[in-house]
Design a protein around this motif. Sequence first.
Motif, PDB file in Angstrom:
ATOM      1  N   VAL A  53       0.828  -1.198   0.000  1.00  0.00           N
ATOM      2  CA  VAL A  53       0.000   0.000   0.000  1.00  0.00           C
ATOM      3  C   VAL A  53       0.869   1.257   0.000  1.00  0.00           C
ATOM      4  O   VAL A  53       0.608   2.213  -0.740  1.00  0.00           O
ATOM      5  CB  VAL A  53      -0.955  -0.001   1.212  1.00  0.00           C
ATOM      6  CG1 VAL A  53      -1.649   1.352   1.361  1.00  0.00           C
ATOM      7  CG2 VAL A  53      -1.992  -1.107   1.062  1.00  0.00           C
ATOM      8  N   ALA A  54       1.932   1.266   0.793  1.00  0.00           N
ATOM      9  CA  ALA A  54       2.801   2.439   0.869  1.00  0.00           C
ATOM     10  C   ALA A  54       3.479   2.725  -0.467  1.00  0.00           C
ATOM     11  O   ALA A  54       3.528   3.874  -0.922  1.00  0.00           O
ATOM     12  CB  ALA A  54       3.853   2.234   1.964  1.00  0.00           C
ATOM     13  N   GLU A  55       3.996   1.686  -1.120  1.00  0.00           N
ATOM     14  CA  GLU A  55       4.689   1.908  -2.395  1.00  0.00           C
ATOM     15  C   GLU A  55       3.699   2.281  -3.501  1.00  0.00           C
ATOM     16  O   GLU A  55       4.039   3.053  -4.409  1.00  0.00           O
ATOM     17  CB  GLU A  55       5.507   0.686  -2.776  1.00  0.00           C
ATOM     18  CG  GLU A  55       6.713   0.474  -1.872  1.00  0.00           C
ATOM     19  CD  GLU A  55       7.831  -0.302  -2.538  1.00  0.00           C
ATOM     20  OE1 GLU A  55       7.832  -0.437  -3.776  1.00  0.00           O
ATOM     21  OE2 GLU A  55       8.716  -0.775  -1.806  1.00  0.00           O
ATOM     22  N   ALA A  56       2.490   1.739  -3.439  1.00  0.00           N
ATOM     23  CA  ALA A  56       1.475   2.133  -4.422  1.00  0.00           C
ATOM     24  C   ALA A  56       1.126   3.605  -4.261  1.00  0.00           C
ATOM     25  O   ALA A  56       0.942   4.326  -5.255  1.00  0.00           O
ATOM     26  CB  ALA A  56       0.235   1.259  -4.274  1.00  0.00           C
ATOM     27  N   GLU A  57       1.052   4.068  -3.020  1.00  0.00           N
ATOM     28  CA  GLU A  57       0.781   5.488  -2.774  1.00  0.00           C
ATOM     29  C   GLU A  57       1.941   6.351  -3.218  1.00  0.00           C
ATOM     30  O   GLU A  57       1.760   7.399  -3.853  1.00  0.00           O
ATOM     31  CB  GLU A  57       0.493   5.707  -1.287  1.00  0.00           C
ATOM     32  CG  GLU A  57      -0.836   5.138  -0.822  1.00  0.00           C
ATOM     33  CD  GLU A  57      -1.095   5.369   0.656  1.00  0.00           C
ATOM     34  OE1 GLU A  57      -0.178   5.870   1.347  1.00  0.00           O
ATOM     35  OE2 GLU A  57      -2.204   5.059   1.119  1.00  0.00           O
ATOM     36  N   GLN A  58       3.162   5.932  -2.883  1.00  0.00           N
ATOM     37  CA  GLN A  58       4.338   6.712  -3.251  1.00  0.00           C
ATOM     38  C   GLN A  58       4.508   6.805  -4.763  1.00  0.00           C
ATOM     39  O   GLN A  58       4.952   7.825  -5.294  1.00  0.00           O
ATOM     40  CB  GLN A  58       5.579   6.108  -2.600  1.00  0.00           C
ATOM     41  CG  GLN A  58       5.609   6.287  -1.089  1.00  0.00           C
ATOM     42  CD  GLN A  58       6.580   5.359  -0.398  1.00  0.00           C
ATOM     43  OE1 GLN A  58       7.345   4.642  -1.034  1.00  0.00           O
ATOM     44  NE2 GLN A  58       6.535   5.330   0.920  1.00  0.00           N
ATOM     45  N   GLY A  59       4.153   5.722  -5.467  1.00  0.00           N
ATOM     46  CA  GLY A  59       4.253   5.729  -6.914  1.00  0.00           C
ATOM     47  C   GLY A  59       3.048   6.357  -7.595  1.00  0.00           C
ATOM     48  O   GLY A  59       3.032   6.509  -8.818  1.00  0.00           O
ATOM     49  N   ASN A  60       2.043   6.732  -6.796  1.00  0.00           N
ATOM     50  CA  ASN A  60       0.799   7.289  -7.323  1.00  0.00           C
ATOM     51  C   ASN A  60       0.186   6.350  -8.363  1.00  0.00           C
ATOM     52  O   ASN A  60      -0.334   6.790  -9.388  1.00  0.00           O
ATOM     53  CB  ASN A  60       1.019   8.679  -7.929  1.00  0.00           C
ATOM     54  CG  ASN A  60      -0.291   9.426  -8.146  1.00  0.00           C
ATOM     55  OD1 ASN A  60      -1.266   9.222  -7.426  1.00  0.00           O
ATOM     56  ND2 ASN A  60      -0.323  10.292  -9.149  1.00  0.00           N
ATOM     57  N   TYR A  61       0.258   5.066  -8.090  1.00  0.00           N
ATOM     58  CA  TYR A  61      -0.275   4.077  -9.018  1.00  0.00           C
ATOM     59  C   TYR A  61      -1.795   3.976  -8.876  1.00  0.00           C
ATOM     60  O   TYR A  61      -2.334   4.042  -7.770  1.00  0.00           O
ATOM     61  CB  TYR A  61       0.322   2.691  -8.741  1.00  0.00           C
ATOM     62  CG  TYR A  61       1.813   2.599  -8.912  1.00  0.00           C
ATOM     63  CD1 TYR A  61       2.456   3.192 -10.000  1.00  0.00           C
ATOM     64  CD2 TYR A  61       2.587   1.907  -7.986  1.00  0.00           C
ATOM     65  CE1 TYR A  61       3.834   3.099 -10.155  1.00  0.00           C
ATOM     66  CE2 TYR A  61       3.960   1.805  -8.134  1.00  0.00           C
ATOM     67  CZ  TYR A  61       4.584   2.403  -9.210  1.00  0.00           C
ATOM     68  OH  TYR A  61       5.933   2.303  -9.368  1.00  0.00           O
TER      69      TYR A  61
END
Length: 279
Positions: free
Chosen positions: A135-143
């Motif tokens: 979830v954190a990396e999806a948010e950071q990548g704005n995916y």
Amino acid sequence: MTAPAAAGETTGNKIDILVLAGSRAANDPVAAAAGVAYKCLAPVAGRTMLLRVVDALLAWPGTGRIGLVLDDPSTIDSLDELAPLIAAGRLVTIPARATPAESVRAAASEYLSPPLLITTGDHPLLKPEWLTRVVAEAEQGNYDVAAALARETTIRSRFPESRRTYLKFSDGPASGCNLFVVRTERGLEAIAFWRRVEQERKKPWRMARKVGLGLLFRYLLGRLSSGAAMAYLSARLELRAGLVFLDDAEAAVDVDKPDDLALVERIIAARDLARAGVA
């Protein structure tokens, strides 16, 4: 890119979680070996597989409502622990459709809504920290949509004899972790695309039309990187699609056959010993 949030933390509000726990084939070997009607009801180290998945979800602070996709809602009638969750509206059962992609689309339109985290009922090793990372990396990548993978090198270093299915990317083969994040309504377009590819999976020439002949040849020749694959998908669907690589080999271990179940039970036994301070 900033570091992912620590295990047990989330970077936003609680999100709904969809658990795909329907049967994809009759006469499932794990269900047959366990003597149960559905694989998700098979005992794993003395606890029902589906309950182990729900345990992990409840241990994660980011969990909102939980949707269980089942062939028959009565599947979980024997699981008394779930009754309070259902009564409180925390857990809802959702009838399975013909394919996982159809089930996701139906769940997102009728029961839950993005952002959604999607996993499966045959993932009893699920850990809350994996959810946090994805979830954190999806948010950071704005995916709009993201999928978790584990690299072959990560898996084989821990489980050299485990047989897994790998995506043969040029930057290194990787296996799926049955963990996805759909952050936006636009991200659901990727699920619709997945559905169309599923429908053509036994007709390679038609599948080639869906993904593009050039892309398919690059993949078959081992010349397609994971980044290029996501760039293609993003451009094709007019969204942002990404991958999150988990560095825990256990993330790629689900239960598709009795050998997988035996491996999972060994892993759980080792975890229990470690918690007890024996290992």
